[in-house]
Scaffold this active site. Structure first.
Site, PDB file in Angstrom:
ATOM      1  N   ASP A 148      14.688   0.155   1.437  1.00 33.41           N
ATOM      2  CA  ASP A 148      15.329  -0.056   2.737  1.00 33.41           C
ATOM      3  C   ASP A 148      16.416  -1.126   2.562  1.00 33.41           C
ATOM      4  O   ASP A 148      17.506  -0.823   2.082  1.00 33.41           O
ATOM      5  CB  ASP A 148      14.224  -0.456   3.732  1.00 33.41           C
ATOM      6  CG  ASP A 148      14.679  -0.579   5.166  1.00 33.41           C
ATOM      7  OD1 ASP A 148      15.445   0.266   5.633  1.00 33.41           O
ATOM      8  OD2 ASP A 148      14.253  -1.532   5.843  1.00 33.41           O
ATOM      9  N   LYS A 160       0.822  -1.195   0.000  1.00 31.14           N
ATOM     10  CA  LYS A 160       0.000   0.000   0.000  1.00 31.14           C
ATOM     11  C   LYS A 160       0.867   1.260   0.000  1.00 31.14           C
ATOM     12  O   LYS A 160       0.403   2.330  -0.356  1.00 31.14           O
ATOM     13  CB  LYS A 160      -0.887   0.033   1.263  1.00 31.14           C
ATOM     14  CG  LYS A 160      -1.827  -1.129   1.401  1.00 31.14           C
ATOM     15  CD  LYS A 160      -2.585  -0.977   2.755  1.00 31.14           C
ATOM     16  CE  LYS A 160      -3.310  -2.254   3.120  1.00 31.14           C
ATOM     17  NZ  LYS A 160      -3.828  -2.178   4.498  1.00 31.14           N
ATOM     18  N   ASP A 204       7.538   3.224  -2.170  1.00 29.61           N
ATOM     19  CA  ASP A 204       7.675   4.354  -1.250  1.00 29.61           C
ATOM     20  C   ASP A 204       9.105   4.488  -0.734  1.00 29.61           C
ATOM     21  O   ASP A 204       9.724   5.532  -0.823  1.00 29.61           O
ATOM     22  CB  ASP A 204       6.667   4.237  -0.095  1.00 29.61           C
ATOM     23  CG  ASP A 204       6.712   2.877   0.624  1.00 29.61           C
ATOM     24  OD1 ASP A 204       7.484   1.987   0.195  1.00 29.61           O
ATOM     25  OD2 ASP A 204       5.979   2.696   1.600  1.00 29.61           O
ATOM     26  N   PHE A 230      12.993   5.585  10.975  1.00 25.59           N
ATOM     27  CA  PHE A 230      11.703   5.006  10.614  1.00 25.59           C
ATOM     28  C   PHE A 230      10.743   6.148  10.311  1.00 25.59           C
ATOM     29  O   PHE A 230      10.486   7.004  11.164  1.00 25.59           O
ATOM     30  CB  PHE A 230      11.146   4.109  11.725  1.00 25.59           C
ATOM     31  CG  PHE A 230      10.035   3.258  11.224  1.00 25.59           C
ATOM     32  CD1 PHE A 230      10.310   2.097  10.513  1.00 25.59           C
ATOM     33  CD2 PHE A 230       8.709   3.637  11.395  1.00 25.59           C
ATOM     34  CE1 PHE A 230       9.281   1.316   9.988  1.00 25.59           C
ATOM     35  CE2 PHE A 230       7.676   2.859  10.883  1.00 25.59           C
ATOM     36  CZ  PHE A 230       7.958   1.702  10.179  1.00 25.59           C
ATOM     37  N   ASP A 283       3.239   3.805   6.330  1.00 20.11           N
ATOM     38  CA  ASP A 283       2.601   3.520   7.624  1.00 20.11           C
ATOM     39  C   ASP A 283       3.562   3.020   8.680  1.00 20.11           C
ATOM     40  O   ASP A 283       4.673   2.592   8.394  1.00 20.11           O
ATOM     41  CB  ASP A 283       1.541   2.441   7.454  1.00 20.11           C
ATOM     42  CG  ASP A 283       2.167   1.053   7.263  1.00 20.11           C
ATOM     43  OD1 ASP A 283       3.064   0.928   6.424  1.00 20.11           O
ATOM     44  OD2 ASP A 283       1.771   0.113   7.972  1.00 20.11           O
ATOM     45  N   LYS A 342      17.117   4.584   1.857  1.00 22.29           N
ATOM     46  CA  LYS A 342      18.010   4.499   3.038  1.00 22.29           C
ATOM     47  C   LYS A 342      19.202   3.643   2.638  1.00 22.29           C
ATOM     48  O   LYS A 342      19.236   2.445   2.939  1.00 22.29           O
ATOM     49  CB  LYS A 342      17.294   3.818   4.205  1.00 22.29           C
ATOM     50  CG  LYS A 342      16.011   4.456   4.684  1.00 22.29           C
ATOM     51  CD  LYS A 342      15.529   3.671   5.910  1.00 22.29           C
ATOM     52  CE  LYS A 342      14.075   3.842   6.185  1.00 22.29           C
ATOM     53  NZ  LYS A 342      13.570   2.971   7.253  1.00 22.29           N
ATOM     54  N   ARG A 348      -0.716   6.804   7.382  1.00 26.71           N
ATOM     55  CA  ARG A 348      -0.650   6.888   5.912  1.00 26.71           C
ATOM     56  C   ARG A 348      -1.269   8.182   5.394  1.00 26.71           C
ATOM     57  O   ARG A 348      -0.928   8.671   4.326  1.00 26.71           O
ATOM     58  CB  ARG A 348      -1.414   5.715   5.266  1.00 26.71           C
ATOM     59  CG  ARG A 348      -0.785   4.358   5.462  1.00 26.71           C
ATOM     60  CD  ARG A 348      -1.428   3.343   4.517  1.00 26.71           C
ATOM     61  NE  ARG A 348      -1.168   1.969   4.888  1.00 26.71           N
ATOM     62  CZ  ARG A 348      -0.081   1.271   4.573  1.00 26.71           C
ATOM     63  NH1 ARG A 348       0.872   1.833   3.862  1.00 26.71           N
ATOM     64  NH2 ARG A 348       0.060   0.021   4.960  1.00 26.71           N
TER      65      ARG A 348
HETATM   66  P1  IMP Z   1      12.913  -3.408   1.827  1.00 24.87           P
HETATM   67  O1  IMP Z   1      12.383  -4.637   1.165  1.00 24.87           O
HETATM   68  O2  IMP Z   1      13.650  -3.744   3.098  1.00 24.87           O
HETATM   69  O3  IMP Z   1      13.698  -2.492   0.922  1.00 24.87           O
HETATM   70  O4  IMP Z   1      11.679  -2.644   2.387  1.00 24.87           O
HETATM   71  C1  IMP Z   1      10.885  -1.890   1.630  1.00 24.87           C
HETATM   72  C2  IMP Z   1       9.533  -1.740   2.280  1.00 24.87           C
HETATM   73  O5  IMP Z   1       9.627  -1.682   3.700  1.00 24.87           O
HETATM   74  C3  IMP Z   1       8.909  -0.453   1.836  1.00 24.87           C
HETATM   75  O6  IMP Z   1       8.055  -0.700   0.754  1.00 24.87           O
HETATM   76  C4  IMP Z   1       8.133  -0.022   3.047  1.00 24.87           C
HETATM   77  O7  IMP Z   1       6.827  -0.502   2.953  1.00 24.87           O
HETATM   78  C5  IMP Z   1       8.792  -0.689   4.225  1.00 24.87           C
HETATM   79  N1  IMP Z   1       9.604   0.273   4.974  1.00 24.87           N
HETATM   80  C6  IMP Z   1      10.943   0.425   4.943  1.00 24.87           C
HETATM   81  N2  IMP Z   1      11.355   1.423   5.718  1.00 24.87           N
HETATM   82  C7  IMP Z   1      10.240   1.939   6.276  1.00 24.87           C
HETATM   83  C8  IMP Z   1       9.986   3.045   7.155  1.00 24.87           C
HETATM   84  O8  IMP Z   1      10.887   3.782   7.609  1.00 24.87           O
HETATM   85  N3  IMP Z   1       8.687   3.276   7.482  1.00 24.87           N
HETATM   86  C9  IMP Z   1       7.665   2.508   7.015  1.00 24.87           C
HETATM   87  N4  IMP Z   1       7.844   1.494   6.169  1.00 24.87           N
HETATM   88  C10 IMP Z   1       9.121   1.205   5.797  1.00 24.87           C
HETATM   89 MG    MG Z   2       5.882  -1.049   1.092  1.00 22.70          MG
END
Ligand code: IMP
Ligand code: MG
Length: 179
Positions: free
Chosen positions: A107, A44, A104, A156, A163, A135, A169
């Protein structure tokens, strides 16, 4: 027990700053992608960003088709679970198409890497990636988004579609939750 409601949110990017950056991203995307492509937004978290980005792309002369895909890597906590899974249907119209994958936040990078490969397996001609927030210090897999709105430190964040346990959101701006 600590709940999201207990925590104050400090503003990081206001609505005007985000809007200006989304316009710049659209111009960069328009200079790189063919004018007809399929934008796949990740639900979302990217729903607000996608809605603003497609209208900025229109102003930049682009005509994207819009699809959404829901994948999940986080439970209700603030740490990635390490596995990514698809929830719901794959978009049907990507075979042979150039695709812009929009999320969005980048990470660990697992979501974007997994989803990019999935779209290629389903016949996308080429996949570019775009994340509003990045990040870089958190990366555990090797993927760098083609288009990034803002690089941020390991915080975060919430708001503008993003969210914490399904809260925040609705905020028109992006803030960081204080621990
Ligand atoms: P990744 O797979 O670890 O790169 O994570 C990506 C997903 O984790 C993003 O689509 C977000 O939904 C969630 N995410 C990562 N960091 C944050 C944050 O600081 N706040 C909220 N959601 C996050
Ligand atoms: Mg996400």
């Amino acid at each position: 027990m600590t709940t999201p409601e207990d925590r104050p949110v400090t503003r990081l990017f206001d609505a005007e700053t985000i809007a200006r950056r989304v316009d710049e991203l659209a111009i960069a995307i328009a200079a790189t992608l063919p004018s007809e492509f399929t934008l796949v937004g990740l639900l979302k978290g990217a729903f607000v960003f996608t809605a603003d980005l497609v209208r900025a792309l229109d102003r930049a002369g682009m005509r994207p088709r819009v699809e959404f895909l829901q994948v999940s890597s986080y439970g209700l906590g603030t740490e990635s679970s390490g596995t990514v899974k698809v929830i719901g249907e794959m978009p049907s119209s990507i075979e042979g198409c150039p695709v812009l994958l929009v999320d969005d936040i980048q990470d660990t990078g697992r979501t974007l890497l997994f989803t990019r490969d999935l779209l290629l397996q389903h016949g996308a001609a080429r996949v570019w990636t775009c994340a509003l927030l990045d990040k870089p210090s958190r990366r555990v897999v090797d993927i760098q988004p083609d288009f990034v709105g803002f690089e941020i430190p390991d915080l975060f964040v919430v708001g503008y579609g993003i969210d914490w346990a399904e809260r925040f959101r609705h905020l028109p701006w992006i803030g960081t939750v204080e621990g």
